[in-house]
Scaffold this motif. Structure first.
Motif, PDB file in Angstrom:
ATOM      1  N   GLN A 418     -30.613 -76.484 -29.535  1.00  0.00           N
ATOM      2  CA  GLN A 418     -29.393 -76.006 -28.852  1.00  0.00           C
ATOM      3  C   GLN A 418     -28.949 -75.021 -29.708  1.00  0.00           C
ATOM      4  O   GLN A 418     -28.250 -74.017 -29.285  1.00  0.00           O
ATOM      5  N   THR A 419     -28.735 -75.008 -31.090  1.00  0.00           N
ATOM      6  CA  THR A 419     -27.967 -74.045 -31.963  1.00  0.00           C
ATOM      7  C   THR A 419     -28.720 -72.807 -31.953  1.00  0.00           C
ATOM      8  O   THR A 419     -27.999 -71.771 -31.858  1.00  0.00           O
ATOM      9  N   ARG A 421     -30.666 -71.675 -29.436  1.00  0.00           N
ATOM     10  CA  ARG A 421     -30.451 -70.970 -27.993  1.00  0.00           C
ATOM     11  C   ARG A 421     -29.295 -70.562 -27.791  1.00  0.00           C
ATOM     12  O   ARG A 421     -29.019 -69.265 -27.345  1.00  0.00           O
ATOM     13  N   SER A 422     -28.227 -71.288 -28.122  1.00  0.00           N
ATOM     14  CA  SER A 422     -26.783 -70.948 -27.699  1.00  0.00           C
ATOM     15  C   SER A 422     -25.893 -70.911 -28.849  1.00  0.00           C
ATOM     16  O   SER A 422     -24.642 -70.416 -28.651  1.00  0.00           O
ATOM     17  N   ASN A 426     -24.930 -78.614 -26.076  1.00  0.00           N
ATOM     18  CA  ASN A 426     -24.893 -78.292 -24.637  1.00  0.00           C
ATOM     19  C   ASN A 426     -23.670 -78.676 -24.009  1.00  0.00           C
ATOM     20  O   ASN A 426     -23.336 -78.089 -23.004  1.00  0.00           O
ATOM     21  N   LEU A 429     -21.769 -75.467 -23.200  1.00  0.00           N
ATOM     22  CA  LEU A 429     -22.099 -74.365 -22.353  1.00  0.00           C
ATOM     23  C   LEU A 429     -21.393 -74.183 -21.425  1.00  0.00           C
ATOM     24  O   LEU A 429     -20.802 -75.008 -20.658  1.00  0.00           O
ATOM     25  N   GLU A 432     -22.033 -67.710 -18.685  1.00  0.00           N
ATOM     26  CA  GLU A 432     -23.387 -66.931 -18.552  1.00  0.00           C
ATOM     27  C   GLU A 432     -24.618 -67.621 -19.122  1.00  0.00           C
ATOM     28  O   GLU A 432     -25.609 -67.920 -18.657  1.00  0.00           O
ATOM     29  N   ALA A 433     -24.029 -68.645 -20.389  1.00  0.00           N
ATOM     30  CA  ALA A 433     -24.860 -69.033 -21.012  1.00  0.00           C
ATOM     31  C   ALA A 433     -25.296 -70.577 -20.274  1.00  0.00           C
ATOM     32  O   ALA A 433     -26.639 -70.789 -20.300  1.00  0.00           O
ATOM     33  N   ARG A 436     -27.619 -69.285 -17.674  1.00  0.00           N
ATOM     34  CA  ARG A 436     -29.068 -68.941 -18.417  1.00  0.00           C
ATOM     35  C   ARG A 436     -29.852 -70.108 -18.860  1.00  0.00           C
ATOM     36  O   ARG A 436     -31.097 -70.014 -18.689  1.00  0.00           O
ATOM     37  N   PHE A 437     -29.321 -70.765 -19.485  1.00  0.00           N
ATOM     38  CA  PHE A 437     -30.058 -72.076 -20.083  1.00  0.00           C
ATOM     39  C   PHE A 437     -30.067 -73.265 -19.578  1.00  0.00           C
ATOM     40  O   PHE A 437     -30.827 -74.182 -19.599  1.00  0.00           O
ATOM     41  N   ARG A 467     -25.304 -79.664 -17.789  1.00  0.00           N
ATOM     42  CA  ARG A 467     -25.247 -79.776 -19.247  1.00  0.00           C
ATOM     43  C   ARG A 467     -25.745 -80.965 -19.861  1.00  0.00           C
ATOM     44  O   ARG A 467     -26.754 -80.967 -20.607  1.00  0.00           O
ATOM     45  N   ARG A 470     -29.753 -80.730 -19.161  1.00  0.00           N
ATOM     46  CA  ARG A 470     -30.321 -79.748 -20.383  1.00  0.00           C
ATOM     47  C   ARG A 470     -30.479 -80.308 -21.707  1.00  0.00           C
ATOM     48  O   ARG A 470     -31.622 -80.247 -22.244  1.00  0.00           O
TER      49      ARG A 470
END
Length: 512
Positions: A418-419, A421-422, A426, A429, A432-433, A436-437, A467, A470
């Protein structure tokens, strides 16, 4: 002549510069006045300063002494103004050189013997002093705490006379070392929890993504036991998180001898706690439990037994990650980004449950008891898990093979993903994030759409389900979110919705 010293006033965890000006005026009647909107503790500084001077063999000059704390429209609170007022007065009296205080900011309380006494907020004061290009003078007991502020210059005298001697060159004060990194409480192992595999799974998901979690079950089913093992699954604080958390604890005066810990805070207030105790308040707007749990866990056992006002006060900090304590003359902000974990019985009698024969008032008893928790607060809980009673057969089984170490390793791997990636967990989140994810595949999206219409998911519930899905995918090591991940995420949200629908249906049924 006006002598000056620099200190700070605290606004939440932030420290604002305050200039202390002292002037000696010839007068037939000696007096000592402090102006600049001081509170009672600051107004009493003149007596502590007078006593401290007497303790080191000095007498106040027989003049009119005026100490001005600027800016005058900023409320000054706390005993940490003693030391800067005393230093400015010493400069005005010619006891220490005029330029001795150049480049220094001072905080500290004085005793009547001239000894310094510890105060809260030494760490944020040191951080602010360093940002202004200044060093910090603080009591000896606060030196190890202030030394955590990076490369800030720190003087930590034991007494006022020691500081005077340092400025006159007859004694030298050395930079204090940062306090120790203390060890937290021993990690409680998940192996000690027998049965409850579903609840353990939910606990691991909550730890991996920073999600809010609610355990619902009868007394003795292990709800509190499970929650108390969450800290062992969480990774240690990062350096930035450690500084943020320590600054809150510093303002609250809860750092002893500069000892800080990298373990995430785990706060568990009693259900009799007031709204001010949870969110912060009091005469000086001190940080509450939600701020003391910043970057950690707030565990609320017996959730419906908290007052409704106290519980609803959590709704804003759960969304924004900060809490604002409003006063007539100021609004004080404290950070409050915490993970909420709660536990509750299904009804007031404890055992509850329609068809179990334990509660003759079911389901109305359950509905009324759960009704003490508002719908908007329920909507902010990502996982609601039913914890069934532990059977004798479960207790007779040997301890599970997997424990905290194995689960913590999976949580760490998921958090690392997670770190990378974003940049965060999560549970945070958004925008846009999130698109996207956390966009599921076509079967997952179709399932979520059908479930959202059938269960009446709110926009917040939809976002929180994505979330959660994810995080479940991260624990599985999957790059994308599949239908199975969405289905498991919906299962944790559906339990509360389904229960409420069941209650409403039964309540609407005619009585015979």
């Amino acid at each position: 002549m006006v002598a000056r010293a620099v200190t700070v006033a605290f606004d939440g965890v932030d420290a604002r510069r305050v200039d202390v000006e002292v002037q000696l005026i010839d007068a037939s009647q000696p007096s000592f006045t402090i102006v600049g909107l001081p509170d009672k503790a600051v107004a009493e500084s003149r007596e502590r300063v007078r006593g401290a001077f007497a303790g080191i063999g000095l007498a106040l000059p027989p003049k009119r002494i005026i100490a001005n704390l600027a800016p005058a429209d900023l409320t000054k609170e706390g005993s940490h103004f003693d030391l800067p007022i005393a230093l400015a007065l010493l400069t005005a009296m010619g006891v220490i050189p005029l330029d001795a205080l150049d480049g220094w900011c001072a905080v500290g309380e004085l005793g009547l013997s001239g000894q310094t006494a510890p105060v809260g907020g030494a760490l944020p004061a040191a951080v602010t002093a360093s940002s202004m290009g200044m060093g910090l003078i603080c009591p000896e007991a606060n030196g190890p705490e202030a030394a955590w502020a990076g490369d800030a210059r720190i003087l930590a005298p034991r007494s006022l006379i020691g500081l005077i001697n340092h400025f006159k060159g007859t004694q030298r004060l050395y930079q204090p070392e940062p306090g120790p990194l203390r060890q937290g409480e021993a990690v409680r192992d998940l192996r000690e929890v027998k049965g409850q595999e579903g609840a353990k799974r939910a606990l691991e998901i909550a730890a991996a993504g920073g999600h809010n979690l609610l355990f619902v079950g009868p007394p003795g089913s292990g709800k509190s036991m499970l929650a108390q093992r969450l800290p062992g699954l969480l990774p240690p604080l990062t350096p930035q998180e450690l500084l943020e958390t320590s600054m809150v604890w510093s303002v609250a005066g809860m750092i002893e001898r500069g000892a800080i810990a990298r373990d995430r805070p785990f706060r568990s207030p009693h259900h009799s706690a007031s709204m001010a105790a949870l969110t912060g308040g009091g005469l000086r707007a001190r940080p509450g439990e939600v701020s003391l749990a910043h970057n950690g866990v707030l565990f609320l056992d017996e959730l419906p037994e908290f007052s409704p006002q106290a519980l609803d006060s959590l709704r804003q900090p759960l969304e924004t990650g900060e809490v604002t304590v409003a006063r007539a003359n100021a609004h004080v902000r404290y950070p409050a980004r915490f993970q909420l974990v709660a536990a509750m019985n299904p009804c007031r009698c404890g055992l509850g449950g329609a068809g179990k024969g334990a509660c003759g008032k079911a389901p109305r008893c359950q509905r009324d008891y759960a009704g003490r928790i508002s719908g908007p607060l329920f909507d902010r809980i990502d996982l609601t898990v039913e914890v069934p009673p532990v059977t004798a057969a479960d207790m007779a089984l040997p301890s599970p093979v997997e424990g905290t170490a194995e689960a913590a390793a999976r949580v760490a791997a998921a958090r690392d993903a997670q770190t990378a990636r974003s940049g965060g967990v999560n549970a945070r989140l958004e925008g846009e994030a999130l698109d996207r994810f956390a966009t599921p595949d076509d079967p997952g999206r179709a399932l979520l759409s059908r479930a959202g219409e059938a269960a009446g998911l709110t926009a917040r519930g939809w976002t929180r389900t994505l979330r959660l899905a994810r995080t479940i995918a991260d624990l599985d090591g999957a790059d994308g979110i599949r239908r199975t991940h969405v289905a498991e995420a919906l299962m944790y949200r559906r339990s509360t919705v389904a229960a409420q629908d069941d209650f409403d249906r039964r309540a609407a049924a005619p009585a015979f």
